[in-house]
Design a protein around this motif. Structure first.
Motif, PDB file in Angstrom:
ATOM      1  N   GLU A  56       0.828  -1.205   0.000  1.00 53.95           N
ATOM      2  CA  GLU A  56       0.000   0.000   0.000  1.00 53.95           C
ATOM      3  C   GLU A  56       0.865   1.258   0.000  1.00 53.95           C
ATOM      4  N   LEU A  57       1.966   1.238   0.757  1.00 52.06           N
ATOM      5  CA  LEU A  57       2.861   2.389   0.777  1.00 52.06           C
ATOM      6  C   LEU A  57       3.526   2.614  -0.576  1.00 52.06           C
ATOM      7  N   SER A  58       3.841   1.534  -1.268  1.00 46.57           N
ATOM      8  CA  SER A  58       4.504   1.658  -2.574  1.00 46.57           C
ATOM      9  C   SER A  58       3.607   2.315  -3.611  1.00 46.57           C
ATOM     10  N   LYS A  59       2.299   2.258  -3.401  1.00 47.70           N
ATOM     11  CA  LYS A  59       1.359   2.874  -4.338  1.00 47.70           C
ATOM     12  C   LYS A  59       1.103   4.345  -4.036  1.00 47.70           C
ATOM     13  N   SER A  60       1.569   4.807  -2.884  1.00 48.27           N
ATOM     14  CA  SER A  60       1.331   6.194  -2.474  1.00 48.27           C
ATOM     15  C   SER A  60       2.500   7.067  -2.921  1.00 48.27           C
ATOM     16  N   GLU A  61       2.347   7.703  -4.043  1.00 45.26           N
ATOM     17  CA  GLU A  61       3.399   8.584  -4.550  1.00 45.26           C
ATOM     18  C   GLU A  61       3.591   9.788  -3.635  1.00 45.26           C
ATOM     19  N   THR A  62       2.530  10.210  -2.965  1.00 42.55           N
ATOM     20  CA  THR A  62       2.630  11.351  -2.054  1.00 42.55           C
ATOM     21  C   THR A  62       3.584  11.059  -0.907  1.00 42.55           C
ATOM     22  N   VAL A  63       3.458   9.885  -0.313  1.00 41.29           N
ATOM     23  CA  VAL A  63       4.316   9.512   0.811  1.00 41.29           C
ATOM     24  C   VAL A  63       5.761   9.384   0.368  1.00 41.29           C
ATOM     25  N   LEU A  64       5.997   8.662  -0.714  1.00 40.44           N
ATOM     26  CA  LEU A  64       7.360   8.415  -1.178  1.00 40.44           C
ATOM     27  C   LEU A  64       8.036   9.699  -1.638  1.00 40.44           C
ATOM     28  N   SER A  65       7.299  10.560  -2.311  1.00 42.27           N
ATOM     29  CA  SER A  65       7.874  11.823  -2.775  1.00 42.27           C
ATOM     30  C   SER A  65       8.239  12.728  -1.603  1.00 42.27           C
ATOM     31  N   ALA A  66       7.368  12.764  -0.596  1.00 40.78           N
ATOM     32  CA  ALA A  66       7.637  13.602   0.577  1.00 40.78           C
ATOM     33  C   ALA A  66       8.863  13.097   1.329  1.00 40.78           C
ATOM     34  N   LEU A  67       8.962  11.794   1.513  1.00 38.51           N
ATOM     35  CA  LEU A  67      10.114  11.224   2.223  1.00 38.51           C
ATOM     36  C   LEU A  67      11.412  11.490   1.481  1.00 38.51           C
ATOM     37  N   SER A  68      11.416  11.261   0.177  1.00 35.70           N
ATOM     38  CA  SER A  68      12.648  11.465  -0.604  1.00 35.70           C
ATOM     39  C   SER A  68      13.036  12.941  -0.638  1.00 35.70           C
ATOM     40  N   ARG A  69      12.048  13.823  -0.701  1.00 39.07           N
ATOM     41  CA  ARG A  69      12.349  15.251  -0.732  1.00 39.07           C
ATOM     42  C   ARG A  69      12.966  15.716   0.587  1.00 39.07           C
ATOM     43  N   VAL A  70      12.377  15.285   1.706  1.00 39.58           N
ATOM     44  CA  VAL A  70      12.899  15.672   3.014  1.00 39.58           C
ATOM     45  C   VAL A  70      14.306  15.107   3.210  1.00 39.58           C
ATOM     46  N   LEU A  71      14.529  13.879   2.785  1.00 33.22           N
ATOM     47  CA  LEU A  71      15.858  13.283   2.918  1.00 33.22           C
ATOM     48  C   LEU A  71      16.873  14.051   2.084  1.00 33.22           C
ATOM     49  N   ARG A  72      16.496  14.409   0.885  1.00 34.61           N
ATOM     50  CA  ARG A  72      17.408  15.107  -0.017  1.00 34.61           C
ATOM     51  C   ARG A  72      17.737  16.511   0.487  1.00 34.61           C
ATOM     52  N   GLU A  73      16.796  17.186   1.115  1.00 37.90           N
ATOM     53  CA  GLU A  73      16.987  18.575   1.529  1.00 37.90           C
ATOM     54  C   GLU A  73      17.500  18.727   2.957  1.00 37.90           C
ATOM     55  N   ASP A  74      17.151  17.788   3.856  1.00 38.71           N
ATOM     56  CA  ASP A  74      17.420  17.997   5.278  1.00 38.71           C
ATOM     57  C   ASP A  74      18.321  16.949   5.908  1.00 38.71           C
ATOM     58  N   TRP A  75      18.980  16.101   5.115  1.00 41.16           N
ATOM     59  CA  TRP A  75      19.734  15.017   5.747  1.00 41.16           C
ATOM     60  C   TRP A  75      20.921  15.521   6.559  1.00 41.16           C
ATOM     61  N   LYS A  76      21.426  16.718   6.254  1.00 39.04           N
ATOM     62  CA  LYS A  76      22.552  17.255   7.010  1.00 39.04           C
ATOM     63  C   LYS A  76      22.125  17.859   8.340  1.00 39.04           C
ATOM     64  N   LYS A  77      20.840  18.100   8.513  1.00 38.94           N
ATOM     65  CA  LYS A  77      20.363  18.828   9.676  1.00 38.94           C
ATOM     66  C   LYS A  77      20.130  17.945  10.890  1.00 38.94           C
TER      67      LYS A  77
END
Length: 398
Positions: free
Chosen positions: A170-191
């Protein structure tokens, strides 16, 4: 004109299958409702079919309930269930009685919410009694757009859902969840290390199953993960060097008022003129003499003595404790990162890309770590890569 000719409506109900409710102790009865408008001659004029569902909540169902008696009561009161399905209803009620609370069910305060054994950073940033529910997934995604503390909490709750393999599809079908997680990781991983570890662990849960590997490649999680590993290892060596330099620094001068008669001139005061209340520490004297410094003074009950060593030792102890905490968080992050890369490396082309990003150097650098779980992953990954001759000649990192 048709409305003038219409006389009455005929309804037909066709029973369907029976299922259990995903989040409540209830049965779902599916049926088909067919409505036909008949003309004055009794012939059908207009017809329509609609799928319907009836929910039968079993409020009296408990651990000691007699499933057979309850099934008979349900069949007797619900005219949508044919008596021939009594055995099926009994089986479903028994399933509801023995079903454990999963991620789709709403947790109650009485339920056991202790963390699962072996979890890495599971629940970092959330209350120890808070349990994630799949019905609140949209709220967890919204937390990823707020402050850092909310981002950590949201990622930790999504991680709880990802830990249950039944939720991955079910999570794999949710583009909203996956996009949000990848975006936060890409932008805030140093913080924040906790935030990075939570999100990487979510994608690690996907990496365990081969069919979800395209998702990880699509969002370029492997590339971000290698970048994070490189940064954290360099940061580790910076911490380590700063701690070593701190231990070699001379102690700060004391700011306590000292009587003139008790003042000490390190270069000129003879040993015989040292006040009675001042003692040397043998171990500290040896360490400071090697560094070309005078030995610090040990704390004494004499009011005339100074405590130069106390400030220095306290600084070093606090720095060492902080270093240990940060290293422990890093160990978790490195462990889950290496695990993810090793799993997606099943594809030889992907593994070759990982190898070209100096993964062997990073792994060799982590061999001197103390965390057993991390060392186990590192050694497994090195053994997997050692079959290639080109990897055996990689230089050590940093």
């Amino acid at each position: 004109m048709q409305s003038e000719e219409a006389r009455y409506i005929k309804k037909r109900v066709k029973s369907g299958n029976i299922d259990v409710h995903p989040t409540e102790k209830a049965l779902l009865v599916n049926y088909e409702l067919e409505a036909i408008i008949l003309g004055e001659n009794g012939k059908p004029m207009i017809g329509d079919k609609k799928g319907c569902q009836k929910t039968i909540r079993l409020k009296s169902l408990g651990p000691d309930t007699d499933c057979q008696s309850l099934a008979k009561e349900v069949v007797a009161k619900c005219n949508l269930i044919h008596p021939s399905k009594l055995a099926e209803v009994e089986h479903l009620i028994y399933y509801l009685q023995s079903r454990k609370t999963n991620a789709f069910c709403k947790a109650t305060p009485e339920e056991n919410t202790s963390p699962l054994p072996g979890d890495l950073m599971l629940g970092s940033g959330i209350s120890s009694v808070e349990k994630a529910s799949f019905s609140n997934i949209d709220e967890y995604v919204e937390l990823l757009y707020d402050e850092m503390s909310d981002k950590i909490k949201g990622s930790a709750l999504i991680l709880q859902l990802a830990k249950d393999s039944n939720n991955l599809e079910e999570l794999s079908k949710s583009e909203t969840v996956l996009s949000a997680l990848s975006r936060v990781l890409r932008e805030d991983w140093k913080k924040n290390v906790d935030l990075s570890c939570n999100i990487i662990y979510v994608f690690y849960c996907f990496s365990v199953y081969h069919q979800f590997h395209p998702i990880i490649l699509q969002y370029k999680i492997g590339s971000i993960c290698i970048e994070i590993i490189d940064h954290e290892l360099r940061r580790y060596f910076d911490w380590k060097n700063k701690l070593e330099n701190l231990s070699k620094m001379p102690p700060p001068p004391s700011r306590l008022p000292v009587r003139r008669s008790a003042s000490i001139t390190r270069s000129t005061t003879p040993k015989s003129q040292i006040p009675v209340g001042i003692n040397y520490s043998a171990s500290n004297s040896r360490r400071h003499s090697e560094l070309g410094m005078s030995a610090p003074l040990k704390r004494s009950t004499n009011i005339m003595t100074t405590s130069l060593v106390d400030g220095e030792d306290e600084r070093i102890v606090q720095s060492r404790l902080k270093f240990q905490v940060l290293s422990s968080k890093q160990d978790h992050l490195l462990r889950v990162g290496f695990n993810l890369l090793m799993n997606i490396g099943e594809n030889t082309k992907v593994e070759d890309k990982i190898r070209k990003r100096n993964i062997v150097e990073y792994l060799v650098t982590c061999v001197d770590r103390q965390n057993k779980d991390l060392l186990q992953v590192v050694l497994l990954f090195l053994r997997k890569l050692s079959v290639y001759h080109v990897n055996k000649e990689q230089p050590s990192y940093i």
